[in-house]
Structure formats: C-alpha cells, structure tokens
Design an enzyme around this catalytic site. Structure first.
Site, short mmCIF file in Angstrom:
data_model
loop_
_atom_site.label_atom_id
_atom_site.label_comp_id
_atom_site.label_asym_id
_atom_site.label_seq_id
_atom_site.Cartn_x
_atom_site.Cartn_y
_atom_site.Cartn_z
N SER A 23 0.84 -1.21 0.00
CA SER A 23 0.00 0.00 0.00
C SER A 23 0.87 1.25 0.00
O SER A 23 0.60 2.23 -0.71
CB SER A 23 -0.89 0.02 1.25
OG SER A 23 -1.82 -1.02 1.19
N ARG A 122 -13.69 -7.47 -10.90
CA ARG A 122 -13.88 -6.77 -9.62
C ARG A 122 -14.69 -5.48 -9.79
O ARG A 122 -14.60 -4.81 -10.81
CB ARG A 122 -12.51 -6.49 -8.98
CG ARG A 122 -11.78 -7.81 -8.70
CD ARG A 122 -10.46 -7.60 -8.06
NE ARG A 122 -10.60 -7.03 -6.72
CZ ARG A 122 -9.57 -6.63 -5.99
NH1 ARG A 122 -8.34 -6.74 -6.46
NH2 ARG A 122 -9.76 -6.12 -4.79
N ASP A 319 -6.76 -8.27 4.44
CA ASP A 319 -6.05 -9.14 3.50
C ASP A 319 -5.49 -10.40 4.18
O ASP A 319 -4.92 -11.26 3.51
CB ASP A 319 -4.89 -8.38 2.85
CG ASP A 319 -5.39 -7.30 1.90
OD1 ASP A 319 -6.53 -7.42 1.39
OD2 ASP A 319 -4.65 -6.33 1.66
N ARG A 395 -2.76 -14.27 -2.49
CA ARG A 395 -2.88 -14.61 -1.06
C ARG A 395 -3.47 -16.02 -0.85
O ARG A 395 -3.22 -16.64 0.17
CB ARG A 395 -3.70 -13.54 -0.32
CG ARG A 395 -3.02 -12.18 -0.40
CD ARG A 395 -3.42 -11.22 0.69
NE ARG A 395 -3.07 -9.86 0.30
CZ ARG A 395 -1.85 -9.33 0.42
NH1 ARG A 395 -0.86 -10.02 0.94
NH2 ARG A 395 -1.61 -8.10 0.02
C1 S3P Z 1 -5.64 -1.40 -0.03
C2 S3P Z 1 -6.90 -1.47 0.52
C3 S3P Z 1 -7.63 -2.74 0.71
C4 S3P Z 1 -6.71 -3.95 0.59
C5 S3P Z 1 -5.77 -3.83 -0.56
C6 S3P Z 1 -4.90 -2.60 -0.44
C7 S3P Z 1 -5.00 -0.08 -0.18
O1 S3P Z 1 -8.63 -2.84 -0.28
O2 S3P Z 1 -7.47 -5.13 0.48
O3 S3P Z 1 -4.94 -4.97 -0.65
O4 S3P Z 1 -3.76 -0.01 -0.40
O5 S3P Z 1 -5.70 0.94 -0.05
P1 S3P Z 1 -10.13 -2.28 -0.05
O6 S3P Z 1 -10.08 -0.81 -0.11
O7 S3P Z 1 -10.91 -2.87 -1.21
O8 S3P Z 1 -10.56 -2.83 1.27
#
Ligand code: S3P
Length: 435
Positions: A23, A122, A319, A395
């Site tokens: 992230s 998605r 996650d 994952r």
């Molecule tokens: C992320 C937010 C999450 C997470 C993803 C990374 C991010 O997704 O599952 O792996 O970096 O902002 P969601 O916003 O769909 O929950």
C-alpha cells in the site's frame, strides 16, 4: 501455469526480512509523481502490482527510475498529468486501478484501464459513483468492471462522501481526486480503514485534516494542493509478514524473527488476533520508519485455540483472513468469522476459494454467507492434498503454501505465478527460514 507442492520442511528459524509494504509503495510512487521535483524511495516493493502503478504514472508523464537499491521519481505536479498514449494495464492490481482512477478523475485527460481476468471481474462501481459526482465520466464494461474508459473533469467539483463500504481504496480515490479539485473534499469513514494516504499526504506537505466524531473519521483536504517532494523509507509489509507469523506459529519447533514489520494500528489486526488465539509474538526494537510504527517480530511455535473473531477488527486485517483460516485449521477447537462480505470481491472470492482449498487439504470448514467456520486439528498436521485452485490470487497461493508446511503429504498449489504480484521472494524466504 506452474504448480508447486509445498511440504513440511521442519521448523522456521533465524531472521528474515519481508519486502516493502504494498500500500505504501503504490502511494510513494503516486505522490512522488504529483510532487514537483525529485522524491527518493527506499525499500519499494518491486512486485508486479507496484510496477503496474509505476508504468501507468510514466505513461502520464512522471519519470520513475531505479537508482541503486532506491527508486527516484521526478514528478509532474498536481494538475499536469499527461494524457496517456495507450491503455493503462493494471494487471492484477485493484489498488493501482482505483487510486489512479481517482487521480485521473480531476485531470482533463481520458484514460483506458485494463486488467487480467481476476481484476476484470472486480467491482469498480464503488469508485465510479463518487468520482462521477465530482464530474468524471465513465464507460465501463457490463457490471461496472474493466476494461473501462474514463474522462476526467478539470476543474472537478468537491464532494462530501460517506463511504458505503469500509474501503481504503475508495477513500483514497476520492481524496486523490480532491488534490486537484478547487474547494474542500471530505470523506466520512464510518469504520476506520488503513490510513496511509492521510499520513503520507501530510509527509508530502498537504494539509489533511482528520477529525474523530462518534467513532467516525472525517477526513478533509482543500485543493488544489501542491505536493513537495519527499524521501520515503517503506517499512516491511505486515500482510507479507503474516504468512510467516502463521507458519512459525503452527510449525512445531519454530523460532523466527521477522525484521522491520510495519505495525500501523489500521493494519496489525492479524497479530492481535493470533495473540488472542495463543500465539507467541514478541515485538522487539519498536521504532518508527517512514512515519509508521515498526518492530521486529519474534514468533515462536505455540498451540493455538479457536476463537470467535470480532468482525470489528476485520478492516485492520482484511487481506490476512486467508492465512488466518490456515491458523484456525491447525488450532484447537472452532474458529468463527463473520462480517467478511468484502472478501468475496478481492482478487478472488476468498471465502469460497479458501473453503474449497482447505477442504481439499483435509481441513474441516463450513462456508457461510459472510465468513468461514473452521474446526481445527489441535495441532495435528493436515492430511494435505490438492492441487488447490488459486484463481489468480496471490494470497490464496501463499496461504495454502503455509498450510502445506503444516501438512503430512504437502499441499499442491495449482499456480505460483500470482505470488509475484506482492511477494516475489516468498518461496526463497520459506527455503531460507526452513533451511
Ligand atoms: C488497499 C486497501 C484494501 C486492501 C488492498 C490494499 C490499499 O482494499 O485489500 O490490498 O492499499 O488501499 P479495499 O479498499 O478494497 O478494502
């Protein structure tokens, strides 16, 4: 597709270091690209998802290069992203897609987003809705999916948006659109999600206001904003560390130290839940790296007990449920998880994918509408089996690899390629830790 059988190899010991946080890596590149001048990034995750972000930002004018071990970004500034000359291929990465859609939304450019078979399923409606209100227009594929073409609006219109789903990606998309929108953009978060966007934008000199009111977070910024270049050190990814924390917890004799793990409270839910289950985790040399709390985690094998996981903790470990399910499969008693509808729209439907994969490996699992109920083996290795289907989901592949380490016959994973999206050296670190 390359299948691989992950088998028991004895205890995990010694010290390992997982790659940079995914992230934070995405955001480092994006914010660097929006700053005027040069940003330097140390510890960037060189996974396919992050490289997809880099390629898209280059197509919009940023110069991004590797410099020794670091990466340097020469940004174009807010408001001056260039029209990309070709479709932006987002690969497997939802974060790249949704955050970049936010950036494009308030620039006067048109962009086409494409992705692999997983990403193309998605939902993008969750970002299309608020970004349309800000003035952007979209031509998505049926069901609000990729491939899609979008046209940004400059100047865009500021909004006050209450998140209908707990999603840091949606929050970030709106805030990023707000950077080039005159006036105050507000996001209201009923449930807190990872806050890297807020923290890091501040590091780039943006005045991000965060207020807590009755458990809700109200986040505001006023555009157009100037970003100042910044040097960033990316901490290790807690989501990657989680695979090794679970592996060390369930493989007898393990005593493994995972160095430099980010422990932002909006991300560390997995470690808190593992501790509730009886895991032995010591937090050594707690410190700050790049504005984020970090520690070295010493994880020793310990008998785990099944628990009812509080759904309120889900956003801070969203996650990590696939690998938590593996821990639950080896625990004593039953683990019940609920409130996990969001898992059905990740890189795969992670509830059904993990229910099927764990059952194939010999675990006792029931799938419900919004979670899994797992009856553990009290530490007895799973029978093993496979091949389990990973559905282009890194994952699922890594979680079932961990299950294989605690199995009698090994677990065959149908395809290990997806692992490269977030954790390219996963298999070699397993070999290193269990050598
Ligand atoms: C992320 C937010 C999450 C997470 C993803 C990374 C991010 O997704 O599952 O792996 O970096 O902002 P969601 O916003 O769909 O929950």
């Amino acid at each position: 597709m390359t299948s691989h059988r992950f088998s028991s190899r004895g205890p995990l010991t010694g010290r390992i270091r997982v790659p940079g946080d995914k992230s934070i890596s995405h955001r480092s590149l994006m914010f660097g690209a929006l700053a005027v001048g040069r940003s330097r990034i140390t510890g960037l995750l060189e996974g396919e998802d992050v490289l997809a972000t880099a390629a898209a930002l280059r197509a919009m004018g940023a110069v991004i290069e590797k410099d020794g071990e670091d990466w340097v970004v020469d940004g174009v500034g807010v408001g001056t992203l260039l029209q990309p000359g070709q479709a932006l291929d987002m690969g497997n990465s939802g974060t790249s897609t949704r955050l970049l859609m936010g950036l494009v939304a308030s620039h006067g450019i048109t962009a086409t987003f494409t992705g692999d078979a997983s990403l193309s399923k998605r939902p993008m409606g969750r970002v299309i809705d608020p970004l349309s209100t800000m003035g952007a227009s979209f031509t998505p594929s049926p069901g609000g999916t990729l491939p899609l073409v979008m046209e940004g609006m400059q100047p865009a219109v500021p909004v006050s948006y209450r998140l209908p789903v707990a999603s840091a990606q949606v929050k970030s998309a709106v805030l990023l659109a707000g950077l080039n929108t005159p006036g105050t953009t507000t996001v209201i978060e009923p449930v807190p999600t990872r806050d890297h966007t807020e923290r890091m934008l501040r590091g780039f000199g943006v005045d991000v206001e965060v207020e807590e009111q009755k458990g809700e977070r109200i986040i505001k910024l006023t555009g157009p904003c100037d970003l100042s270049p910044c040097d960033i050190t990316v901490p290790g990814d807690p989501s990657s560390a989680a695979f090794f924390a679970v592996a060390a917890s369930i493989v007898p004799g393990s005593d493994l130290t995972i160095e430099n793990v980010g422990l932002n409270p909006t991300r560390n839910g997995i470690f808190r839940v593992l501790e509730q289950m009886g895991a032995s985790i010591d937090y050594l040399d707690a410190r700050e790296v790049g504005g984020e709390p970090v520690a070295d985690l010493r994880v020793r094998h310990a008998p785990l007990k099944g628990i009812e996981v509080d759904p309120a903790i889900a956003p801070s470990m969203i996650d990590e449920f696939p690998v938590l399910f593996v821990a639950a499969a080896l625990a004593e008693g039953t683990t019940v998880t609920t409130g996990l509808e969001e898992l059905r729209v990740k890189e795969s439907d992670r509830l059904s994918a993990m229910a099927a994969a764990l059952a194939l490996a010999g675990a006792s699992v029931e799938e419900t509408e919004d979670g899994l109920t797992i009856h553990g083996t009290s530490g007895t290795p799973l029978p093993g089996g496979g091949p389990v289907t990973t559905h282009l989901d890194h994952r699922i592949a890594m979680s079932m690899a961990v299950a294989g380490l605690a199995s009698q016959g090994g677990v065959e994973v149908d395809s290990t390629e997806p692992i490269a999206t977030s954790f390219p050296n996963f298999t070699s670190l397993i070999e290193q830790a269990s050598a």
